[in-house]
Design a protein around this motif. Structure first.
Motif, PDB file in Angstrom:
ATOM      1  N   MET B  10       0.963  -1.228  -0.175  1.00 51.47           N
ATOM      2  CA  MET B  10       0.026  -0.016  -0.118  1.00 51.47           C
ATOM      3  C   MET B  10       0.868   1.140  -0.052  1.00 51.47           C
ATOM      4  O   MET B  10       1.789   1.400   0.688  1.00 51.47           O
ATOM      5  N   VAL B  11       0.693   2.191  -0.889  1.00 47.14           N
ATOM      6  CA  VAL B  11       1.212   3.429  -0.958  1.00 47.14           C
ATOM      7  C   VAL B  11       0.222   4.473  -0.448  1.00 47.14           C
ATOM      8  O   VAL B  11      -0.678   4.710  -1.220  1.00 47.14           O
ATOM      9  N   VAL B  12       0.714   5.341   0.584  1.00 46.32           N
ATOM     10  CA  VAL B  12      -0.285   6.381   1.079  1.00 46.32           C
ATOM     11  C   VAL B  12       0.292   7.747   0.638  1.00 46.32           C
ATOM     12  O   VAL B  12       1.345   8.143   1.068  1.00 46.32           O
ATOM     13  N   GLY B  13      -0.706   8.372  -0.106  1.00 41.71           N
ATOM     14  CA  GLY B  13      -0.207   9.641  -0.876  1.00 41.71           C
ATOM     15  C   GLY B  13       0.300   9.830  -1.932  1.00 41.71           C
ATOM     16  O   GLY B  13       1.048   8.945  -2.627  1.00 41.71           O
ATOM     17  N   GLY B  14      -0.782  10.402  -2.945  1.00 42.49           N
ATOM     18  CA  GLY B  14      -0.507  10.325  -4.389  1.00 42.49           C
ATOM     19  C   GLY B  14       0.142  11.699  -4.860  1.00 42.49           C
ATOM     20  O   GLY B  14      -0.326  12.039  -6.025  1.00 42.49           O
ATOM     21  N   GLY B  18       4.607   9.402  -3.827  1.00 46.27           N
ATOM     22  CA  GLY B  18       3.875   8.255  -4.071  1.00 46.27           C
ATOM     23  C   GLY B  18       3.564   7.648  -5.563  1.00 46.27           C
ATOM     24  O   GLY B  18       3.714   6.419  -5.454  1.00 46.27           O
ATOM     25  N   ILE B  19       3.533   8.585  -6.469  1.00 42.95           N
ATOM     26  CA  ILE B  19       3.496   8.142  -7.664  1.00 42.95           C
ATOM     27  C   ILE B  19       4.541   7.154  -8.059  1.00 42.95           C
ATOM     28  O   ILE B  19       4.447   6.249  -8.799  1.00 42.95           O
ATOM     29  N   GLN B  20       5.838   7.943  -7.923  1.00 38.91           N
ATOM     30  CA  GLN B  20       7.014   7.116  -8.259  1.00 38.91           C
ATOM     31  C   GLN B  20       7.006   5.704  -7.569  1.00 38.91           C
ATOM     32  O   GLN B  20       7.471   4.799  -8.388  1.00 38.91           O
ATOM     33  N   ALA B  21       6.863   5.650  -6.483  1.00 39.54           N
ATOM     34  CA  ALA B  21       7.153   4.471  -5.713  1.00 39.54           C
ATOM     35  C   ALA B  21       5.982   3.361  -6.366  1.00 39.54           C
ATOM     36  O   ALA B  21       6.283   2.366  -6.500  1.00 39.54           O
ATOM     37  N   TYR B  30       4.506  -6.239  -8.372  1.00 42.01           N
ATOM     38  CA  TYR B  30       3.713  -6.270  -7.067  1.00 42.01           C
ATOM     39  C   TYR B  30       2.323  -5.626  -7.287  1.00 42.01           C
ATOM     40  O   TYR B  30       2.355  -4.696  -8.099  1.00 42.01           O
ATOM     41  N   TYR B  31       1.590  -5.914  -6.701  1.00 46.31           N
ATOM     42  CA  TYR B  31       0.135  -5.389  -6.710  1.00 46.31           C
ATOM     43  C   TYR B  31       0.095  -4.069  -5.815  1.00 46.31           C
ATOM     44  O   TYR B  31       0.443  -4.304  -4.739  1.00 46.31           O
ATOM     45  N   VAL B  32      -0.349  -2.940  -6.436  1.00 49.24           N
ATOM     46  CA  VAL B  32      -0.178  -1.716  -5.336  1.00 49.24           C
ATOM     47  C   VAL B  32      -1.404  -1.098  -5.036  1.00 49.24           C
ATOM     48  O   VAL B  32      -2.383  -0.914  -6.028  1.00 49.24           O
ATOM     49  N   TYR B  33      -1.679  -0.566  -3.866  1.00 46.48           N
ATOM     50  CA  TYR B  33      -2.800   0.152  -3.493  1.00 46.48           C
ATOM     51  C   TYR B  33      -2.623   1.383  -3.281  1.00 46.48           C
ATOM     52  O   TYR B  33      -1.413   1.721  -2.345  1.00 46.48           O
ATOM     53  N   LEU B  34      -2.904   2.545  -4.161  1.00 50.01           N
ATOM     54  CA  LEU B  34      -2.535   3.864  -3.910  1.00 50.01           C
ATOM     55  C   LEU B  34      -3.411   4.630  -3.409  1.00 50.01           C
ATOM     56  O   LEU B  34      -4.744   4.717  -4.245  1.00 50.01           O
ATOM     57  N   GLY B  40      -7.789  13.888  -6.558  1.00 45.91           N
ATOM     58  CA  GLY B  40      -6.980  13.418  -7.883  1.00 45.91           C
ATOM     59  C   GLY B  40      -5.526  13.378  -7.193  1.00 45.91           C
ATOM     60  O   GLY B  40      -5.357  13.918  -6.246  1.00 45.91           O
ATOM     61  N   ILE B  41      -4.822  12.500  -7.959  1.00 43.50           N
ATOM     62  CA  ILE B  41      -3.135  12.585  -7.611  1.00 43.50           C
ATOM     63  C   ILE B  41      -2.601  13.730  -8.471  1.00 43.50           C
ATOM     64  O   ILE B  41      -3.289  14.433  -9.073  1.00 43.50           O
TER      65      ILE B  41
END
Lengths: 938, 59, 67
Positions: B10-14, B18-21, B30-34, B40-41
């Motif tokens: 999980m990445v917290v913050g768009g 956050g986008i780069q990670a 890997y499956y990612v939850y942003l 909007g990001i």
């Protein structure tokens, strides 16, 4: 997931349960086509927080024009229906019935292996600064507000005006350190580390936004901190362009007469005071830890430092104190974009390192039916004209366009859709393509930049090659921008459809390239950066070859005592070396140098000389971490007097002879020795902090020692500022000098002394020195051979270049090469480690695939090429080579292009005088067909 | 540390970080939850007019 | 030249900047005259001088290469 917040985490590293709360959007994302009707009809105006409240937006809104996802939302706090129960105008006018007032808050739980926190920061709010009149004087704005005022897509459309009168400002002042380095009004003793540069940028960019030739920009500052790559040049350039820099911290700002403009009161170093009138004051507001971070920290349990930023350590700069929780960006400490992006990649590497065994278990691959062979078939073009609700149809006469399309050559099917992008439309298209045996498709709708992938996918579902599609952008480039001229808009739409049909008839199937990837990695350089990258890659499961030029690993770190946080380095270094040498997947070659390189991303082959013997190494990606060295000064009696030392010399002295150092009465540090000078016009970034740290160490040894730091600007950026504060509190004396009036070192019978002009006393003083420590520059190694070998770039100072300073800070211009550490630019160890982990993460993206798919828009050579080689020099990616071949008993020449390197820019195509090289999908023939078609009506 | 880890992150913050990670992780299997708080990001970087030292458009 | 002269302009727009700018102009509803016929290219550098000449000889009143 938007409108979502992480509210709870349970479980352990490798297996967390994360609870997320999603607020209602009240707009169905599947149905919303971002036409903006809801916003247009919405009667409620709200301060636009995206533009820092400079203008208004509606309660039904998008954040900004290019928002991702481009879907509207309803602001529940302001919507008339949701607050007072009346209105629903948006619902009435939404053409796709996307408004859903029954939407509600949802709670989701996700099972995840790691969590990366990248929640950012809060811009400092200067409202409490009553002495700067931010609340009362309209012509006092914050840095971010000014940024929006300058933006061409901002509320002023890029036309800069004074908020008070709407007229162009002539005299603009920037006030630095608002909410930073301020212990009297805030608790923010730290430096926000981005404001100096953004103020200089704004001052420079302002000139582009105003026609006013009398423009005067003034920046009030304490120290200019331009300590990153190319920043010092930028600062010098600003000075050269006439931007006025005044070293003063203004104590009062008041509104001018009738509250128009401002009066700024300030005091110079020599004690003279001034009140000066300006049209506009920009407060360079800093970075503040956000409240969300504190709440998350309380919930999850990771530690925060005294300023509310997430605690990390020098060798693990993206790892929080809770296992499995990682952090990046300004949440960890104030930082500019390149470091945030770098550390984001580092966090990705760290977050996935522990999950390697589960890689690929949760991702899915889509399958398609076999592709229908269209070669030899006459084009059968299908044209789909989208109404986009009323977005297109209210301006362009869609029916006329449909009728017209029927008359075009090769067109066998035309239809109009209300929404060509809807899910049911895709199923319908597949059916139509099959039943009408269509083999070329034109979709006249919105922009290919967002929707081409969707329609390409539909073609593939129907068994057609994805490149047999063209889009005519009759919305963004037509109906939306010609709203007042429906007739001519319709004519233009017909032309656009005709041009697309002309081009698509010439389209041919293209295959995305697949390149096999060698999963091995090469790391060049065995310092801390190189070793960190090697460990990270090896932990991701890749075989790594690590080359070290000397006979031992460790590089410069052997000579440094502590990190800026005071962590002793020797034990960490020895640990790291042991880890590298004992790692089953890392092969270390010492006394090794790379000699050749052929191949490209995914498949490189190099010859390496190891102890005089040549050996071949194959690899899919490489990390370059060749480091840099300390400059040997030629001034201030260095080399002539034993007590004149560089930082590394003095670290050794502190290590080896602490008792002797303790007896010193007077120690003088001189900053910027060899840096920020004409022959080396960059800042070495680490020396200010190093000097301050050494000074504090000396004060610990002997609190009565007199310590002087002669500096040009003290650049203890970010939270390093706390060290500077501490040093002043302990009585270290900082004296500023100008580069035109450098200090002078002299010796008299072995006694050292330094003469310097003190700008506060306004007189020359002489300082005795038992030690004179020179904060000497960091200089790159000779990277000439490496640059030649890999055809990569270096800057004027000899540091290796990244592909893009902001967005691709560890990628090199050559695909498959990444960089880390001092070879890129001087930096402290924690940043070098972060960059090394980032480089490993970026390399991992390549190495974790067995094959790499490259898109098909690439150059290709035609029969007409005669090897004149004009294109070789213009190719920015060096993807073209010249080769010889035999035909009819004679030797001929022609070019070959490397598809793995080619980016499809077509500079070769435009340069070639004989149609010898084209770009797939954009050949001269295809472009000419569009031009002819565009002009057919004349 | 769990014995059999989960292959999603999980990445917290768009914002830009956050986008780069997210991109790095998604591209390496890997499956990612942003998770993004606003609609909007893009974060603060999207609000900037230009970026130093190249004066490139921030968008 | 008469007052109601309406030029025909052929525009080459780089996918990454000018074409994206055109899209944004749309989202922002910036209005401009409908005289240009846009052609998307992957880089303004791929526009061969011959195409520009051809466009002009075939009757275009102007060619704009944006990138």
């Amino acid at each position: 997931m938007t409108l979502s917040e992480l509210i709870d985490v349970s479980g352990e590293a490798g297996n967390f349960t994360a609870t997320v709360r999603q607020k209602p959007r009240y707009v169905d994302m599947e149905k919303c086509i971002a036409c903006g009707q809801c916003s247009e009809k919405c009667p409620k105006k709200v301060d636009d927080e995206y533009n820092m409240g400079i203008n208004k937006r509606k309660a039904a809104y998008i954040k900004y024009g290019q928002t991702v996802p481009l879907k509207y939302a309803i602001d529940a706090q302001h919507c008339l229906y949701l607050t007072r129960g009346k209105c629903r105008a948006c619902e009435k006018f939404c053409p796709t019935h996307a408004i859903n007032f029954h939407d509600s808050e949802k709670i989701f739980t996700f099972n995840v292996g790691s969590i990366i926190l990248a929640a950012g920061y809060k811009p400092f709010d200067p409202t409490p600064y009553d002495h700067f009149a931010y609340q009362h004087a309209p012509d006092v704005v914050t840095g971010l507000q000014y940024e929006r005022m300058l933006s061409a897509s901002g509320p002023c459309m890029g036309h800069l005006v004074k908020p008070s009168t709407g007229k162009e400002p002539q005299k603009i002042a920037w006030i630095q350190c608002v909410g930073s380095r301020d212990r009297s009004r805030t608790t923010h003793s730290y430096c926000s580390s981005v404001c100096c540069m953004y103020a200089i940028k704004q001052a420079l960019v302002t000139a582009e936004h105003t026609a006013n030739k009398e423009l005067q920009q003034t920046i009030f500052y304490m120290d200019i901190r331009s300590h990153n790559k190319e920043f010092e040049r930028y600062y010098e350039d600003a000075k050269g362009k006439g931007i006025r820099f005044v070293r003063a911290r203004p104590h009062t700002i008041e509104g001018g007469r009738n509250n128009i403009g401002v009066n700024i009161s300030y005091c110079l170093e020599d004690g003279r005071t001034f009140i000066e009138n300006f049209d506009l004051a920009v407060l360079s507001t800093g970075i503040e830890a956000s409240e969300d971070v504190r709440m998350l920290a309380e919930k999850i349990g990771f530690a925060l430092d005294q300023h509310g930023f997430v605690t990390t350590s020098s060798f693990d700069p993206v790892t929080s104190t809770t296992p499995g929780i990682f952090v990046t960006g300004a949440m960890q400490s104030p930082k500019a974009i390149p470091r945030a992006v770098t550390e984001a990649s580092a966090a990705a590497a760290e977050a996935s390192r522990a999950l390697v065994s589960a890689r690929g278990t949760l991702t899915r691959q889509k399958t398609y039916p076999p592709e229908h062979d269209v070669s030899g078939e006459k084009p059968r073009v299908g044209v789909f004209v989208c109404s986009c609700g009323i977005n297109i149809a209210s301006v362009v006469d869609v029916k006329q366009v449909v009728d017209y399309a029927h008359t075009l050559p090769y067109v066998v099917h035309v239809e109009n859709n209300l929404f060509s992008c809807s899910t049911d439309a895709q199923e319908h298209f597949v059916h139509i393509i099959k039943s009408h045996k269509l083999n070329r498709i034109v979709v006249a709708a919105c922009t290919p930049r967002t929707h081409e992938p969707l329609f390409q996918d539909t073609l593939r579902e129907a068994g057609l090659n994805a490149y047999l599609l063209e889009m005519a952008n009759i919305r963004n480039h037509n109906s939306w921008v010609h709203q007042k001229d429906p007739q001519r808009a319709t004519e233009k739409a017909k032309d656009q459809v005709r041009m697309a049909v002309a081009k698509v008839s010439l389209n041919y199937p293209l295959k995305n390239l697949e390149v096999k990837v060698n999963p091995k990695a090469l790391v060049i350089g065995g310092g801390v950066a190189g070793m960190t990258a090697a460990i990270s890659l090896a932990d991701q499961g890749h075989e790594v070859v690590l080359l070290e030029r000397s006979e031992r690993l460790g590089g410069n770190t052997w000579h440094i005592n502590e990190t800026w946080r005071g962590t002793p380095l020797r034990p960490l270094l020895e640990d790291m070396i042991a880890q590298v040498e004992g790692h089953p997947r890392i092969t270390v070659y010492k006394n090794a140098q790379i000699k050749t390189c052929i191949g490209s991303v995914g498949n490189f082959v190099s010859k390496v000389e190891i102890d005089g013997e040549m050996r071949a190494v194959t690899y899919g990606a490489a990390v370059i971490a060749t480091g840099a060295k300390e400059h040997r000064p030629t001034e201030y009696l260095y080399g002539q007097h034993p007590k004149v030392m560089t930082h590394l010399d003095f670290d050794a002295e502190l290590r080896d002879h602490p008792a002797q150092v303790k007896t010193a009465q007077n120690v003088v540090f001189i900053q910027c020795v060899g840096s920020r000078e004409p022959e080396r016009p960059y800042c070495s970034r680490v020396c200010c902090t190093h000097s301050v740290q050494s000074a504090l160490k000396l004060k610990e040894l002997n609190p009565d020692m007199n310590i002087y730091v002669l500096n040009r600007d003290v650049r203890t950026y970010g939270e390093r500022e706390d060290l500077y504060v501490k040093a002043r509190e302990r009585g270290v004396i900082f004296i500023r000098y100008e580069v035109e009036r450098k200090p002078k070192a002299s010796q008299n019978g072995g006694a050292l002394a330094v003469d310097v002009f003190d700008p506060i006393l306004q007189r020359d003083i002489q300082l005795p020195a038992d030690y004179l420590v020179l904060a000497s520059a960091i200089v790159p190694h000779d990277n000439h051979e490496l640059v030649e070998l890999y055809k990569c770039g270096q800057n004027e100072d000899g540091f290796l270049n990244e592909a893009h300073p902001k967005l691709r800070p560890v990628d090199m211009t050559v695909d498959g090469l990444f960089l880390a550490g001092l070879c890129n630019y001087p930096k402290p160890i924690d940043e070098a480690v972060g960059q090394a982990k980032a480089a490993a993460s970026r390399a991992n993206v390549i190495l974790s695939k067995t094959t790499m798919e490259l898109d098909a828009i690439k150059s290709f050579v035609t029969e007409k090429c005669d090897g004149c080689a004009l294109c070789l020099d213009v190719c920015p990616y060096r993807a073209i080579k010249l080769e010889e071949y035999q035909r009819d008993g004679a030797t001929h020449k022609r070019i070959v292009t490397d598809s793995a390197l080619c980016k499809g820019c077509g500079l070769c195509q435009a340069t070639c005088p004989k149609e010898g090289v084209y770009v797939h999908g954009f050949t001269l023939g295809q472009l000419k067909a569009q031009v002819h078609s565009a002009l057919e009506a004349i | 540390m769990a014995e059999q880890p989960v292959g999603s992150i999980m990445v917290v913050g768009g914002g830009i970080a956050g986008i780069q990670a997210t991109l790095d992780l998604a591209e390496s299997g890997y499956y990612v939850y942003l998770i993004e708080k606003s609609t909007g990001i893009g974060g603060v970087m999207s609000q900037l007019d230009k970026t130093f030292p190249t004066n490139d458009c921030a968008m | 030249m008469s007052d109601n002269f309406e030029p025909v302009i052929v525009g080459f727009l780089c996918n990454w900047c000018a074409y994206a700018g055109g899209d944004l102009a749309g989202v922002s509803r910036l209005q401009y005259p409908p005289n240009m016929r846009p052609i998307r290219v992957m880089c303004s550098g791929m526009v061969h001088p011959d195409i520009v000449v051809e466009a002009l000889t075939q009757g275009a009143d102007g060619v704009i290469v944006m990138g």
